[in-house]
Design a protein around this motif. Structure first.
Motif, PDB file in Angstrom:
ATOM      1  N   GLU A 159       0.833  -1.201   0.000  1.00  0.00           N
ATOM      2  CA  GLU A 159       0.000   0.000   0.000  1.00  0.00           C
ATOM      3  C   GLU A 159       0.873   1.257   0.000  1.00  0.00           C
ATOM      4  O   GLU A 159       1.869   1.331   0.726  1.00  0.00           O
ATOM      5  N   PRO A 160       0.499   2.268  -0.781  1.00  0.00           N
ATOM      6  CA  PRO A 160       1.226   3.546  -0.737  1.00  0.00           C
ATOM      7  C   PRO A 160       0.862   4.302   0.540  1.00  0.00           C
ATOM      8  O   PRO A 160      -0.122   3.980   1.206  1.00  0.00           O
ATOM      9  N   PRO A 161       1.637   5.295   0.918  1.00  0.00           N
ATOM     10  CA  PRO A 161       1.328   6.067   2.129  1.00  0.00           C
ATOM     11  C   PRO A 161      -0.046   6.728   2.035  1.00  0.00           C
ATOM     12  O   PRO A 161      -0.378   7.325   1.005  1.00  0.00           O
ATOM     13  N   ALA A 162      -0.819   6.622   3.109  1.00  0.00           N
ATOM     14  CA  ALA A 162      -2.153   7.218   3.132  1.00  0.00           C
ATOM     15  C   ALA A 162      -2.295   8.265   4.235  1.00  0.00           C
ATOM     16  O   ALA A 162      -3.320   8.930   4.319  1.00  0.00           O
ATOM     17  N   THR A 163      -1.275   8.411   5.084  1.00  0.00           N
ATOM     18  CA  THR A 163      -1.251   9.443   6.119  1.00  0.00           C
ATOM     19  C   THR A 163       0.152  10.019   6.172  1.00  0.00           C
ATOM     20  O   THR A 163       1.100   9.452   5.599  1.00  0.00           O
ATOM     21  N   ARG A 164       0.328  11.096   6.884  1.00  0.00           N
ATOM     22  CA  ARG A 164       1.654  11.690   7.029  1.00  0.00           C
ATOM     23  C   ARG A 164       2.567  10.765   7.831  1.00  0.00           C
ATOM     24  O   ARG A 164       3.763  10.678   7.547  1.00  0.00           O
ATOM     25  N   ALA A 165       2.009  10.052   8.804  1.00  0.00           N
ATOM     26  CA  ALA A 165       2.803   9.071   9.536  1.00  0.00           C
ATOM     27  C   ALA A 165       3.250   7.938   8.617  1.00  0.00           C
ATOM     28  O   ALA A 165       4.392   7.464   8.695  1.00  0.00           O
ATOM     29  N   ASP A 200      -1.245  23.107   6.994  1.00  0.00           N
ATOM     30  CA  ASP A 200      -0.622  21.959   7.661  1.00  0.00           C
ATOM     31  C   ASP A 200      -0.090  22.366   9.030  1.00  0.00           C
ATOM     32  O   ASP A 200      -0.265  21.655  10.030  1.00  0.00           O
ATOM     33  N   GLN A 201       0.588  23.511   9.083  1.00  0.00           N
ATOM     34  CA  GLN A 201       1.169  23.968  10.348  1.00  0.00           C
ATOM     35  C   GLN A 201       0.077  24.234  11.381  1.00  0.00           C
ATOM     36  O   GLN A 201       0.258  23.954  12.571  1.00  0.00           O
ATOM     37  N   GLU A 202      -1.055  24.769  10.933  1.00  0.00           N
ATOM     38  CA  GLU A 202      -2.142  25.076  11.855  1.00  0.00           C
ATOM     39  C   GLU A 202      -2.836  23.812  12.365  1.00  0.00           C
ATOM     40  O   GLU A 202      -3.300  23.764  13.507  1.00  0.00           O
ATOM     41  N   LEU A 203      -2.906  22.780  11.520  1.00  0.00           N
ATOM     42  CA  LEU A 203      -3.709  21.604  11.838  1.00  0.00           C
ATOM     43  C   LEU A 203      -2.916  20.446  12.436  1.00  0.00           C
ATOM     44  O   LEU A 203      -3.502  19.562  13.069  1.00  0.00           O
ATOM     45  N   TYR A 204      -1.578  20.435  12.222  1.00  0.00           N
ATOM     46  CA  TYR A 204      -0.807  19.236  12.557  1.00  0.00           C
ATOM     47  C   TYR A 204       0.513  19.634  13.206  1.00  0.00           C
ATOM     48  O   TYR A 204       1.454  20.053  12.511  1.00  0.00           O
ATOM     49  N   PRO A 205       0.636  19.506  14.533  1.00  0.00           N
ATOM     50  CA  PRO A 205       1.864  19.905  15.215  1.00  0.00           C
ATOM     51  C   PRO A 205       3.105  19.179  14.720  1.00  0.00           C
ATOM     52  O   PRO A 205       4.220  19.705  14.833  1.00  0.00           O
ATOM     53  N   GLY A 206       2.934  17.977  14.181  1.00  0.00           N
ATOM     54  CA  GLY A 206       4.091  17.206  13.746  1.00  0.00           C
ATOM     55  C   GLY A 206       4.545  17.470  12.327  1.00  0.00           C
ATOM     56  O   GLY A 206       5.402  16.753  11.803  1.00  0.00           O
ATOM     57  N   ILE A 207       4.021  18.517  11.696  1.00  0.00           N
ATOM     58  CA  ILE A 207       4.336  18.725  10.278  1.00  0.00           C
ATOM     59  C   ILE A 207       5.821  18.959  10.045  1.00  0.00           C
ATOM     60  O   ILE A 207       6.382  18.539   9.032  1.00  0.00           O
ATOM     61  N   TRP A 208       6.506  19.595  11.011  1.00  0.00           N
ATOM     62  CA  TRP A 208       7.920  19.894  10.761  1.00  0.00           C
ATOM     63  C   TRP A 208       8.785  18.641  10.817  1.00  0.00           C
ATOM     64  O   TRP A 208       9.839  18.580  10.174  1.00  0.00           O
ATOM     65  N   PRO A 263      -5.505  12.061   1.896  1.00  0.00           N
ATOM     66  CA  PRO A 263      -4.924  11.667   3.187  1.00  0.00           C
ATOM     67  C   PRO A 263      -5.992  11.346   4.226  1.00  0.00           C
ATOM     68  O   PRO A 263      -6.976  12.070   4.367  1.00  0.00           O
ATOM     69  N   ARG A 264      -5.763  10.256   4.955  1.00  0.00           N
ATOM     70  CA  ARG A 264      -6.764   9.787   5.909  1.00  0.00           C
ATOM     71  C   ARG A 264      -6.629  10.419   7.280  1.00  0.00           C
ATOM     72  O   ARG A 264      -7.542  10.312   8.100  1.00  0.00           O
ATOM     73  N   ASP A 265      -5.472  11.046   7.575  1.00  0.00           N
ATOM     74  CA  ASP A 265      -5.358  11.711   8.875  1.00  0.00           C
ATOM     75  C   ASP A 265      -6.103  13.044   8.858  1.00  0.00           C
ATOM     76  O   ASP A 265      -6.885  13.344   9.744  1.00  0.00           O
ATOM     77  N   PHE A 266      -5.885  13.852   7.833  1.00  0.00           N
ATOM     78  CA  PHE A 266      -6.716  15.028   7.564  1.00  0.00           C
ATOM     79  C   PHE A 266      -6.435  15.479   6.131  1.00  0.00           C
ATOM     80  O   PHE A 266      -5.352  15.246   5.596  1.00  0.00           O
ATOM     81  N   THR A 267      -7.421  16.100   5.525  1.00  0.00           N
ATOM     82  CA  THR A 267      -7.312  16.532   4.134  1.00  0.00           C
ATOM     83  C   THR A 267      -7.647  18.014   4.056  1.00  0.00           C
ATOM     84  O   THR A 267      -8.785  18.418   4.308  1.00  0.00           O
ATOM     85  N   VAL A 268      -6.652  18.831   3.726  1.00  0.00           N
ATOM     86  CA  VAL A 268      -6.868  20.259   3.532  1.00  0.00           C
ATOM     87  C   VAL A 268      -7.640  20.459   2.234  1.00  0.00           C
ATOM     88  O   VAL A 268      -7.365  19.804   1.221  1.00  0.00           O
ATOM     89  N   VAL A 269      -8.617  21.354   2.252  1.00  0.00           N
ATOM     90  CA  VAL A 269      -9.428  21.626   1.069  1.00  0.00           C
ATOM     91  C   VAL A 269      -9.355  23.119   0.759  1.00  0.00           C
ATOM     92  O   VAL A 269      -9.594  23.957   1.633  1.00  0.00           O
ATOM     93  N   ARG A 332     -11.423  13.213   7.058  1.00  0.00           N
ATOM     94  CA  ARG A 332     -11.359  14.384   7.932  1.00  0.00           C
ATOM     95  C   ARG A 332     -11.034  15.599   7.057  1.00  0.00           C
ATOM     96  O   ARG A 332      -9.889  15.993   6.893  1.00  0.00           O
ATOM     97  N   LEU A 333     -12.084  16.165   6.466  1.00  0.00           N
ATOM     98  CA  LEU A 333     -11.913  17.276   5.542  1.00  0.00           C
ATOM     99  C   LEU A 333     -11.762  18.579   6.312  1.00  0.00           C
ATOM    100  O   LEU A 333     -12.525  18.863   7.236  1.00  0.00           O
ATOM    101  N   LYS A 334     -10.777  19.376   5.926  1.00  0.00           N
ATOM    102  CA  LYS A 334     -10.491  20.641   6.599  1.00  0.00           C
ATOM    103  C   LYS A 334     -10.485  21.767   5.565  1.00  0.00           C
ATOM    104  O   LYS A 334      -9.437  22.198   5.088  1.00  0.00           O
ATOM    105  N   PRO A 335     -11.677  22.254   5.183  1.00  0.00           N
ATOM    106  CA  PRO A 335     -11.718  23.339   4.198  1.00  0.00           C
ATOM    107  C   PRO A 335     -11.081  24.614   4.736  1.00  0.00           C
ATOM    108  O   PRO A 335     -11.178  24.920   5.928  1.00  0.00           O
ATOM    109  N   VAL A 336     -10.425  25.349   3.841  1.00  0.00           N
ATOM    110  CA  VAL A 336      -9.908  26.669   4.187  1.00  0.00           C
ATOM    111  C   VAL A 336     -11.086  27.643   4.133  1.00  0.00           C
ATOM    112  O   VAL A 336     -11.665  27.839   3.063  1.00  0.00           O
TER     113      VAL A 336
END
Length: 365
Positions: A159-165, A200-208, A263-269, A332-336
């Protein structure tokens, strides 16, 4: 016709020379196409848009089928040029486009916030999502997720990556396969890439940590979707991070080796935003075009013909081709949101800090 409340413009006049220079610069770079009125000479609607002419043509044809006496003057502009043209033409007192449609959410909201857009209520306004409508002046008209794209043969048998983890795990466990084969937008040159990073920075502390891992893997950066997708389709890249879903989905239909994952962890829209300028020469026609794009027919065309998923819940809730992309249920859709919060992304100091942090993370700092 959609209603047009009166609103006092908040802008200040530009000096005549500055306005003239901006007008000249915009006119020099615009690509204008005239769609003649099917019923002969009549009214003329002027549209400024960042959407390519060939993609806009089905929308215009459908609008003209309802309004055969309307010719459409369609000017294809870069997003910054579109903003600057409306400001300059308004402040010069010459009148401007009747409708503006742009993928630069921040610049469209800035026009509305600065008094360059007029409130319009359409038949579909009452049911429009709250995040997609700011004071009836700026409407999100598409629903475009940020996706992972991948080269299918590179992930044969797994399987290809489906989350940032998942992406970090794949880079750690398969360093040889990952090295130099991860791509993303050059956030200093791509407006949508910068917006995705900011969200990404606003929604996911681990982005860096993700960015640092991509830096260790020799991530490649590109200013356009096409440059990324071409390299994923032919295998030069194995994974693309945070690509605009509308383009990735269209490429996947035409290139069988290219796959797309929301992405299954969250999806920016993000969305393309439409508005009727305050200084429109034909504001009634601009409001009619906005109403058409918000209607079930217009949303269906955006979704099916242009492969840009619709905002309208009647259309976006449909799985498969009617929705433009795969079924969005369960994600987990996260519209701007279309709101003045977008103006923070235009602040030079904020932008400089984010780009500096991006570059340091890529360098492993």
């Amino acid at each position: 016709m959609a209603s047009l409340p009166i609103m006092r413009p908040l802008f200040r006049p530009l000096p005549a020379l500055a306005a003239a220079l901006l007008l000249w610069a915009g006119a020099a770079s615009a690509q204008m196409t005239l769609f003649s009125a099917p019923a002969g000479k009549g009214r003329e609607l002027t549209v400024y848009s960042s959407l390519d002419d060939d993609l806009a043509a089905p929308l215009i044809a459908a609008f003209q089928s309802r309004n055969p006496d309307v010719a459409v003057r369609y000017e294809n502009l870069l997003t910054t040029e579109l903003h600057d043209r409306i400001v300059a033409e308004t402040q010069a007192g010459r009148g401007t486009a009747d409708f503006a449609f742009s993928s630069a959410m921040d610049l469209q909201v800035k026009l509305a916030n600065d008094g360059f857009a007029r409130p319009v209520q359409t038949p579909d306004t009452p049911g429009w999502p709250g995040w997609a409508n700011w004071r009836d002046t700026a409407y999100a008209l598409t629903f475009e997720p940020a996706v992972f794209a991948y080269h299918k043969p590179s992930f044969a048998g797994r399987e290809p990556p489906a989350t940032r983890a998942d992406l970090m795990r794949w880079m750690a466990e398969h360093p040889a396969q990952a090295q130099g084969r991860i791509g993303t937008y050059d956030v200093a040159r791509s407006g949508v890439g910068y917006l995705f990073l900011a969200r990404d920075q606003e929604l996911y502390p681990g982005i860096w940590s993700v960015v640092q891992a991509m830096g260790r893997a020799g991530v490649q950066q590109f200013p356009t979707s096409a440059a990324l997708l071409e390299r994923i389709a032919d295998g030069r890249l194995a994974v693309g991070y945070n690509l605009l879903g509308s383009y990735a989905s269209d490429w996947a239909r035409r290139h069988p080796d290219l796959g797309v994952i929301l992405p299954r962890d969250f999806t920016v829209v993000v969305s393309r935003v439409g508005l009727v300028p305050m200084a429109a020469r034909q504001p009634g026609l601009g409001a009619d075009f906005l109403a058409f794009l918000m209607s079930p027919e217009g949303q269906g065309l955006l979704s099916r013909t242009l492969r840009l998923s619709a905002v309208s819940l009647e259309v976006a809730g449909q799985p498969g081709p009617a929705g433009g992309m795969q079924d969005l249920a369960g994600l987990r859709l996260k519209p701007v949101p279309v709101s003045p919060g977008l103006l923070a992304y235009l602040d030079r100091a904020t932008r400089a800090r984010l780009l500096a942090r991006w570059n340091k993370a890529l360098a492993g700092e």
